[in-house]
Design an enzyme around this catalytic site. Sequence first.
Site, mmCIF file in Angstrom:
data_model
loop_
_atom_site.group_PDB
_atom_site.id
_atom_site.type_symbol
_atom_site.label_atom_id
_atom_site.label_comp_id
_atom_site.label_asym_id
_atom_site.label_seq_id
_atom_site.Cartn_x
_atom_site.Cartn_y
_atom_site.Cartn_z
ATOM 1 N N HIS A 138 0.822 -1.208 0.000
ATOM 2 C CA HIS A 138 0.000 0.000 0.000
ATOM 3 C C HIS A 138 0.861 1.266 0.000
ATOM 4 C CE1 HIS A 138 -3.326 -2.610 0.398
ATOM 5 N NE2 HIS A 138 -4.134 -1.812 1.050
ATOM 6 N N GLY A 187 -2.631 -0.365 -6.069
ATOM 7 C CA GLY A 187 -3.533 -1.489 -5.791
ATOM 8 C C GLY A 187 -4.770 -0.998 -5.061
ATOM 9 N N HIS A 188 -4.575 -0.014 -4.211
ATOM 10 C CA HIS A 188 -5.697 0.585 -3.480
ATOM 11 C C HIS A 188 -5.767 2.064 -3.838
ATOM 12 C CE1 HIS A 188 -8.576 1.678 -0.510
ATOM 13 N NE2 HIS A 188 -8.449 0.582 0.212
ATOM 14 N N HIS A 244 -13.979 -4.039 -4.646
ATOM 15 C CA HIS A 244 -13.789 -3.646 -3.249
ATOM 16 C C HIS A 244 -14.409 -2.259 -3.053
ATOM 17 C CE1 HIS A 244 -11.330 -2.045 0.141
ATOM 18 N NE2 HIS A 244 -11.470 -3.283 0.589
ATOM 19 N N GLU A 296 -14.825 -7.690 0.473
ATOM 20 C CA GLU A 296 -15.347 -6.411 1.018
ATOM 21 C C GLU A 296 -15.971 -5.593 -0.113
ATOM 22 O OE1 GLU A 296 -11.616 -4.887 2.720
ATOM 23 O OE2 GLU A 296 -12.294 -5.599 4.668
ATOM 24 N N CYS A 314 -15.628 2.362 6.590
ATOM 25 C CA CYS A 314 -14.844 3.161 5.634
ATOM 26 C C CYS A 314 -15.605 3.388 4.325
ATOM 27 C CB CYS A 314 -13.529 2.462 5.294
ATOM 28 S SG CYS A 314 -12.273 2.626 6.568
ATOM 29 N N CYS A 380 -8.347 0.461 9.652
ATOM 30 C CA CYS A 380 -8.710 1.582 8.778
ATOM 31 C C CYS A 380 -9.917 2.360 9.293
ATOM 32 C CB CYS A 380 -8.992 1.073 7.374
ATOM 33 S SG CYS A 380 -10.128 -0.325 7.321
ATOM 34 N N CYS A 381 -10.910 1.636 9.851
ATOM 35 C CA CYS A 381 -12.194 2.288 10.152
ATOM 36 C C CYS A 381 -12.143 3.294 11.310
ATOM 37 C CB CYS A 381 -13.269 1.239 10.401
ATOM 38 S SG CYS A 381 -13.645 0.232 8.953
#
Length: 622
Positions: A138, A187-188, A244, A296, A314, A380-381
């Site tokens: 990431h 990738g994200h 995702h 997800e 998120c 993350c959240c």
Amino acid sequence: MKCTIVDTSSSPYAKLKPVPLSAVKLKDVFWAPRIKTLREVTLLVEYEHLEKTGRIENFRRVARGDKNIEWRIADDSDVYKWFEALAYTLAYEYDEKLGEIADSVAKDIVSAQDKDGYLFTYYAFNKEARWRDLTRMHELYCAGHFFQAAIAYYRATGSRLMLDAAVRLADHIASIFGPGKREGVPGHPEIEMALVELYRTTGSKKYLDLAKFFIDERGKGLVGGSVYLIDHKPFRELDEIVGHAVRSLYLNCGATDVYLETGETSLFETLLRLWYNMVEKRMYVTGGVGSRHEGEAFGEDYELPDTRAYCETCAAVANIMWNWRMLMATAEAKYTDILELALYNAALAGISLDGRYFFYVNPLADRGKHRREEWFGCACCPPNIARLLATVPGYFYSTSDKGVWVHLYAENTANIELENTSITINQYTKYPWEGEVELEVEPSKEKEFSIFVRIPGWCSEAEVFLNGKPLETKPVPGTYLEVHKTWRRGDRLKLYLDMPVVLVASHPWVLNHACRVAIKRGPIVYCFEQVDNRGFDVWDLIVPRDAKLEAFYTPELLGGVVVVKGRGYATDSSEWGNELYKGISEVKYSLKEVEFTAIPYYAWANREPGPMIVWVKCPLIS
Ligand SMILES: [Zn+2]
């Protein structure tokens, strides 16, 4: 320094410009206490977790040459997102203790930056591995979150410490990726919107170009070509919202930001297709998205399971971020409606009322096992909901060439600059619990302009009065009503937004909602919790379609909420026995009349565990 969130003030294709965070002071019963909890509890609790889990220590380790970096995916970004929340909180109202924490962590973060600008703690001591595994690692995602944190800190405090580091990192990335250089995409997705914001902050167009490059390159299979990564086809050819959910929505945020600067029609047309597909076929009644635990991810059309809803917190935050950008691009209230829906329901459920516990996954029905947690391995959240809460004051108003736009309602005072005139707006209201809103307008001098008030899409009847007289233009739900005049000190606009309790049905192809309804009142979606309903299981509840539903403000419950009460029926599932299936001739149900109480969905799981349900049975076919 004006601290805005998405700074569209010079964006050529933005219809709306932001009002700085510090220009709005919330004094209401709903958001003001939540922002207080954020300042006094959540940010400090998250800081402890970030320290305890070594996430901040990783930056210090890099600085002192200690190679024992503790790695979990995207760890650096958890620090950045929390830091962004901290910076926006400081911009809203400075606090010495929080300010000292921010200054100290900013130094720690920047101390880990390599001479060439690289910043990603896991590869700090492994130059060979850098930028090699864009699919899984990431690095670009974390860089994006770093840019956003740096921009927030700069706008909040004026300090260039983080911003200069962000520029060094962005220049480093731009020296590697781009036309004629290396191909590649994150990738994200996330860096796209951050690069556009960096362009807005620094004026350096190469960051906008790089954001566009990452969108242009997507769909060429550079990160494996999967639907999960939305890399299966070029962005402009997407015809449904897939993959995702957080990746997908962050990508849309980035694409909308690029559109706001470039006006590229094909980008906007794609965004519209994706938006309609999401809102009409793939979004929960709460504004939550991501139907599948697997990946997800978004599901197929009408695939909206309740107990197995993923609805990552998120993703709700990202949905709000995307709709805000679409609103800036269009000034259309349909985006504000979704923003408000996701804000009050899907996102807010992600944090406990005391600000200490978090949901990652947000089901719409449960047997009492799903509880908020202090923290997550993939965390993350929690910082994402913190930064959302920190930015809430920035979502209330905008300006345009024509005047002031009022998007959200809550008691507040706003000081808005409009062409060298300072306009104070005092909002008096008990929203979201009541639909009356009074706007007291105080321009520093008489000025002709428009005030655009949002008539929410959930509202079937609305009336607007100017200084006590009804307006000639009839308010249309789901639009902004323009009130144009020469405004003078003390002018008052009053909105009556009819806020009855309503039963909502799903499209018939949402199979698990067949003959089921949810309760809504204003922007709030309701659920039934066992603790409020004795003598029957809430999963057995039947609400008749003509049920008389009454709303009561209950100040002592769940921080003060409007509950919905009514009478319905309940079957007794214990009569059924242990068989999973039965011949219909053997099925006998006895109905008993029951009184039920529903509470706002966002407030569930704050008391004793027990069954919860949003969609209850309702014999729609009579
Ligand atoms: Zn998350």
